[in-house]
Design an enzyme around this catalytic site. Structure first.
Site, mmCIF file in Angstrom:
data_model
loop_
_atom_site.group_PDB
_atom_site.id
_atom_site.type_symbol
_atom_site.label_atom_id
_atom_site.label_comp_id
_atom_site.label_asym_id
_atom_site.label_seq_id
_atom_site.Cartn_x
_atom_site.Cartn_y
_atom_site.Cartn_z
ATOM 1 N N HIS A 137 -7.744 -5.075 -1.913
ATOM 2 C CA HIS A 137 -6.502 -4.452 -1.446
ATOM 3 C C HIS A 137 -5.823 -5.319 -0.389
ATOM 4 C CE1 HIS A 137 -3.641 -1.292 -0.823
ATOM 5 N NE2 HIS A 137 -4.008 -1.093 0.434
ATOM 6 N N ASP A 185 -8.112 -5.137 -6.557
ATOM 7 C CA ASP A 185 -7.866 -3.965 -5.706
ATOM 8 C C ASP A 185 -8.633 -2.761 -6.246
ATOM 9 O OD1 ASP A 185 -6.757 -1.867 -4.155
ATOM 10 O OD2 ASP A 185 -4.821 -2.882 -4.047
ATOM 11 N N SER A 195 0.834 -1.208 0.000
ATOM 12 C CA SER A 195 0.000 0.000 0.000
ATOM 13 C C SER A 195 0.870 1.260 0.000
ATOM 14 C CB SER A 195 -0.956 -0.061 1.204
ATOM 15 O OG SER A 195 -2.025 0.827 1.065
#
Length: 338
Positions: free
Chosen positions: A313, A284, A129
């Site tokens: 995600h 995602d 991330s």
């Protein structure tokens, strides 16, 4: 007793013009630096996460094995351990905390690596991330130093769609009257809970919810239980100003936004010399695989290796999907062996 160390950066001039006086970079290491100083792996933190939240990828027999590597987890500015709105003294406290970029974070981490550890080559930088953003930043900012990078479920530049999502998160948090423009006397609980609910629709995929993995795999008793216990429980302990500081860093993520590349994103990507595995999740909603394909197409030594996962995600997230953790760990082993 704190389970981390502090690297003192002194007066640290930031990219957007302010100076963080007596700036602090919190970090934790696993394993020992060898005599050659060639086994240091940098593993940055993610949005709202701290070093303890990164530990799911570290362990005996794993790619990030402390018996083989010295793994350092530097905490991002704004996460409550490194210099943040919540721990910086006046006058730069709370909502006066200055704007911090990914470039600033990686420059601070570079000082830690070179001044504290005396290391000049890194076998790997990896992160999830916002940790992936910092991983890309390392590759572009210090191309001769970084041998391999593995950014997973993240991007080298915040997309316009991702920016809009974060505007919704920010609006939910700051709509709470208790927010008081950042000068809150008690935490803006309603805003944090609202922010969590916005996040809940994005962190996991449509297929995740369709197949009820929140119930069947994660073990929550109902959808409402998942929204409260997992999502609200995740954000309620966190400081609102800290969250907004890191959110600004995320929204303004762009590895080309500096004097090296002057906004030329393709040039920044093409300058990354490291052998690279770019690993998006196929589902995602923040960082779709199309963005990763563009990045790989403009990098000289990169492979596109997606998680074929419905965990969205969180396919790459903190130990949530064990199958995806095994996939990721295997790819990191392949990359380190190459």
């Amino acid at each position: 007793m704190a389970d981390y160390e502090i690297f003192d950066l002194g007066d640290f001039a930031l990219q957007r013009g302010a100076t963080l006086r007596n700036a602090k970079l919190a970090y934790k290491t696993f394993g020992e630096l060898n005599a050659k100083k060639d086994n240091l792996i940098v593993y940055p933190t993610w949005y709202s996460g701290q070093h303890a939240d990164n530990e799911w990828l570290i362990g005996s027999g794993m790619a990030l094995d402390p018996a083989k590597y010295c793994i350092v987890i530097p905490n991002m500015f704004g996460n409550g351990l490194s210099s943040s709105p919540s721990n910086t003294p006046e006058p730069y406290n709370a909502s006066r905390f200055p704007l911090v970029t990914a470039y600033d974070n990686v420059r601070a981490q570079h000082r830690l690596v070179t001044e504290k550890f005396k290391v000049q080559k890194l076998p790997l930088v990896t992160g999830w991330s916002m940790g992936a953003l910092q991983t890309f930043q390392w590759g572009a900012q210090y191309p001769e130093m970084v041998e391999r990078i593995a950014p997973f479920c993240g991007s080298a530049k915040c997309s316009r769609h991702n920016f809009v999502f974060l505007e919704g998160v920010k609006a939910a948090l700051t709509a709470d009257a208790a927010w008081n423009n950042g000068w809150y006397e008690k935490k803006p609980e309603k805003g944090l809970r609202a922010m969590a609910r916005v996040y809940a629709g994005w962190g996991f995929s449509q297929a995740f919810y369709r197949q009820k993995l929140d119930l069947e795999t994660l073990g929550f008793s109902s959808l409402e239980d998942f929204l409260i216990a997992f999502w609200e429980g995740f954000f309620l302990p966190k400081d609102a100003n800290n969250l907004l500081t890191m959110l600004w860093t995320w929204q303004n993520g762009d590895i080309s936004d500096n004097e090296l590349y002057k906004g030329d994103f393709k040039k920044a990507l093409s300058s990354i010399r490291a052998k690279t595995y770019v690993m998006p999740s196929r589902t995602d909603l923040y960082f779709p695989p199309e963005d990763s394909e563009f990045e790989v197409a403009n990098m000289p030594n990169a492979k596109f290796i997606p998680f074929e996962s419905i965990w969205g995600h969180f396919a790459g997230g903190p130990g949530t999907s064990q199958q995806d953790v095994k996939f990721l760990d295997g790819k990191l082993k392949d990359l380190l062996a190459s």
